[in-house]
Scaffold this motif. Sequence first.
Motif, PDB file in Angstrom:
ATOM      1  N   MET A  88       6.349  15.599 -21.083  1.00  0.00           N
ATOM      2  CA  MET A  88       6.972  15.884 -22.373  1.00  0.00           C
ATOM      3  C   MET A  88       7.217  17.374 -22.608  1.00  0.00           C
ATOM      4  N   GLY A  89       6.680  18.201 -21.716  1.00  0.00           N
ATOM      5  CA  GLY A  89       6.978  19.626 -21.796  1.00  0.00           C
ATOM      6  C   GLY A  89       6.244  20.393 -22.882  1.00  0.00           C
ATOM      7  N   LEU A  90       5.153  19.840 -23.396  1.00  0.00           N
ATOM      8  CA  LEU A  90       4.375  20.559 -24.403  1.00  0.00           C
ATOM      9  C   LEU A  90       3.514  21.630 -23.744  1.00  0.00           C
ATOM     10  N   GLY A  91       3.244  22.710 -24.471  1.00  0.00           N
ATOM     11  CA  GLY A  91       2.407  23.782 -23.949  1.00  0.00           C
ATOM     12  C   GLY A  91       0.950  23.362 -23.869  1.00  0.00           C
ATOM     13  N   TRP A  92       0.195  24.001 -22.981  1.00  0.00           N
ATOM     14  CA  TRP A  92      -1.209  23.632 -22.823  1.00  0.00           C
ATOM     15  C   TRP A  92      -2.019  23.897 -24.081  1.00  0.00           C
ATOM     16  N   GLU A  93      -1.479  24.718 -24.984  1.00  0.00           N
ATOM     17  CA  GLU A  93      -2.157  24.981 -26.250  1.00  0.00           C
ATOM     18  C   GLU A  93      -1.823  23.919 -27.307  1.00  0.00           C
ATOM     19  N   GLU A  94      -0.903  23.008 -26.989  1.00  0.00           N
ATOM     20  CA  GLU A  94      -0.443  22.012 -27.958  1.00  0.00           C
ATOM     21  C   GLU A  94      -0.979  20.607 -27.702  1.00  0.00           C
ATOM     22  N   VAL A  95      -1.505  20.358 -26.525  1.00  0.00           N
ATOM     23  CA  VAL A  95      -1.784  18.973 -26.122  1.00  0.00           C
ATOM     24  C   VAL A  95      -3.125  18.419 -26.584  1.00  0.00           C
ATOM     25  N   HIS A  96      -4.087  19.280 -26.854  1.00  0.00           N
ATOM     26  CA  HIS A  96      -5.448  18.796 -27.127  1.00  0.00           C
ATOM     27  C   HIS A  96      -5.528  17.902 -28.354  1.00  0.00           C
ATOM     28  N   ASP A  97      -5.007  18.363 -29.481  1.00  0.00           N
ATOM     29  CA  ASP A  97      -5.127  17.606 -30.724  1.00  0.00           C
ATOM     30  C   ASP A  97      -4.424  16.250 -30.639  1.00  0.00           C
ATOM     31  N   ILE A  98      -3.296  16.207 -29.933  1.00  0.00           N
ATOM     32  CA  ILE A  98      -2.575  14.942 -29.781  1.00  0.00           C
ATOM     33  C   ILE A  98      -3.378  13.989 -28.898  1.00  0.00           C
ATOM     34  N   ALA A  99      -3.942  14.539 -27.818  1.00  0.00           N
ATOM     35  CA  ALA A  99      -4.741  13.716 -26.907  1.00  0.00           C
ATOM     36  C   ALA A  99      -5.992  13.183 -27.594  1.00  0.00           C
ATOM     37  N   LYS A 168      -2.854  30.757 -26.317  1.00  0.00           N
ATOM     38  CA  LYS A 168      -1.668  31.538 -26.671  1.00  0.00           C
ATOM     39  C   LYS A 168      -1.790  32.969 -26.153  1.00  0.00           C
ATOM     40  N   PHE A 169      -3.006  33.507 -26.179  1.00  0.00           N
ATOM     41  CA  PHE A 169      -3.228  34.849 -25.628  1.00  0.00           C
ATOM     42  C   PHE A 169      -2.907  34.870 -24.137  1.00  0.00           C
ATOM     43  N   LEU A 170      -3.378  33.851 -23.413  1.00  0.00           N
ATOM     44  CA  LEU A 170      -3.096  33.785 -21.977  1.00  0.00           C
ATOM     45  C   LEU A 170      -1.595  33.656 -21.730  1.00  0.00           C
ATOM     46  N   ASP A 171      -0.917  32.866 -22.558  1.00  0.00           N
ATOM     47  CA  ASP A 171       0.543  32.753 -22.451  1.00  0.00           C
ATOM     48  C   ASP A 171       1.209  34.116 -22.638  1.00  0.00           C
ATOM     49  N   SER A 172       0.698  34.887 -23.595  1.00  0.00           N
ATOM     50  CA  SER A 172       1.327  36.178 -23.930  1.00  0.00           C
ATOM     51  C   SER A 172       1.241  37.190 -22.795  1.00  0.00           C
ATOM     52  N   VAL A 173       0.222  37.025 -21.936  1.00  0.00           N
ATOM     53  CA  VAL A 173       0.096  37.951 -20.792  1.00  0.00           C
ATOM     54  C   VAL A 173       0.632  37.328 -19.506  1.00  0.00           C
ATOM     55  N   GLY A 174       1.214  36.122 -19.629  1.00  0.00           N
ATOM     56  CA  GLY A 174       1.824  35.478 -18.465  1.00  0.00           C
ATOM     57  C   GLY A 174       0.845  34.803 -17.535  1.00  0.00           C
ATOM     58  N   LEU A 175      -0.290  34.348 -18.073  1.00  0.00           N
ATOM     59  CA  LEU A 175      -1.321  33.723 -17.237  1.00  0.00           C
ATOM     60  C   LEU A 175      -1.310  32.208 -17.426  1.00  0.00           C
ATOM     61  N   SER A 176      -1.295  31.469 -16.318  1.00  0.00           N
ATOM     62  CA  SER A 176      -1.343  30.011 -16.347  1.00  0.00           C
ATOM     63  C   SER A 176      -2.076  29.528 -15.104  1.00  0.00           C
ATOM     64  N   SER A 206     -11.232  41.490 -21.788  1.00  0.00           N
ATOM     65  CA  SER A 206     -12.591  41.689 -22.274  1.00  0.00           C
ATOM     66  C   SER A 206     -13.545  40.806 -21.479  1.00  0.00           C
ATOM     67  N   GLN A 207     -14.835  41.057 -21.633  1.00  0.00           N
ATOM     68  CA  GLN A 207     -15.823  40.233 -20.947  1.00  0.00           C
ATOM     69  C   GLN A 207     -15.711  38.774 -21.391  1.00  0.00           C
ATOM     70  N   THR A 208     -15.446  38.563 -22.679  1.00  0.00           N
ATOM     71  CA  THR A 208     -15.325  37.204 -23.207  1.00  0.00           C
ATOM     72  C   THR A 208     -14.174  36.457 -22.524  1.00  0.00           C
ATOM     73  N   VAL A 209     -13.036  37.125 -22.352  1.00  0.00           N
ATOM     74  CA  VAL A 209     -11.899  36.510 -21.662  1.00  0.00           C
ATOM     75  C   VAL A 209     -12.293  36.170 -20.232  1.00  0.00           C
ATOM     76  N   CYS A 210     -12.912  37.115 -19.542  1.00  0.00           N
ATOM     77  CA  CYS A 210     -13.289  36.908 -18.137  1.00  0.00           C
ATOM     78  C   CYS A 210     -14.259  35.754 -17.965  1.00  0.00           C
ATOM     79  N   GLU A 211     -15.164  35.580 -18.922  1.00  0.00           N
ATOM     80  CA  GLU A 211     -16.145  34.511 -18.848  1.00  0.00           C
ATOM     81  C   GLU A 211     -15.512  33.135 -19.041  1.00  0.00           C
TER      82      GLU A 211
END
Length: 216
Positions: A88-99, A168-176, A206-211
């Motif tokens: 369906m082409g939804l973003g990985w940040e959009e699928v959890h609540d629907i699932a 969304k933060f990961l999307d903004s830096v081009g990470l998938s 940040s350390q939090t992101v890396c973890e």
Amino acid sequence: MITLTEENYLKALYRLSLETEEISVKDIADSLDIKMSTVNSMIKRLAEKKLLRYEKYKAIELTEKGKKMALHILRKHRLTELFLSKVMGLGWEEVHDIAEQIEHIQSDLFFDRIDEMLGHPKFDPHGEPIPDANGKLPVFKATQLSEGVINKKYKLTGVLNHETAFLKFLDSVGLSIGSVIVIKDIQDFDRSMSVLLNNKSKTIFSQTVCENLLVV
């Protein structure tokens, strides 16, 4: 017959069992953001159904029956997330609540068909393993990026944080999933990392992101 609420409890218990050996009523209440008195009532009900073992002042644990049911719910959730993302082409940040809503459909045929359509996948859009029809999880090895070393090349295989803001933060830096990460520097002060992403862009995590990033 098991209710929607009971399914949510089993799923929460399974996730907690991966984080700690001794699960308390408070752990469950915090995880589901509900009152401990409400949890106590549900725990007794699930124990009566032989889905968990519980004695006063002792740790709570899933029975084999309860664990199998929890994995079945996770299978439905993660297959749904992948279907929503891949088909369906939804973003990985959009699928959890629907699932979260679709996972409570009782038809195994429905989810087996999704599994077949997707080619019997082993991981969901966030890199989480998808249990097979028998409740068996695929074996995979991954470490947190925070455990990485300078100048080594890593591939992103999963994320531990599924919150919309983080994704969304990961999307903004081009990470998938599948992105290549090279650690260029690690700060002694706060363990933040300077990284090169996909051999293109540099940024600081940040350390939090890396973890919360799982890599191989």
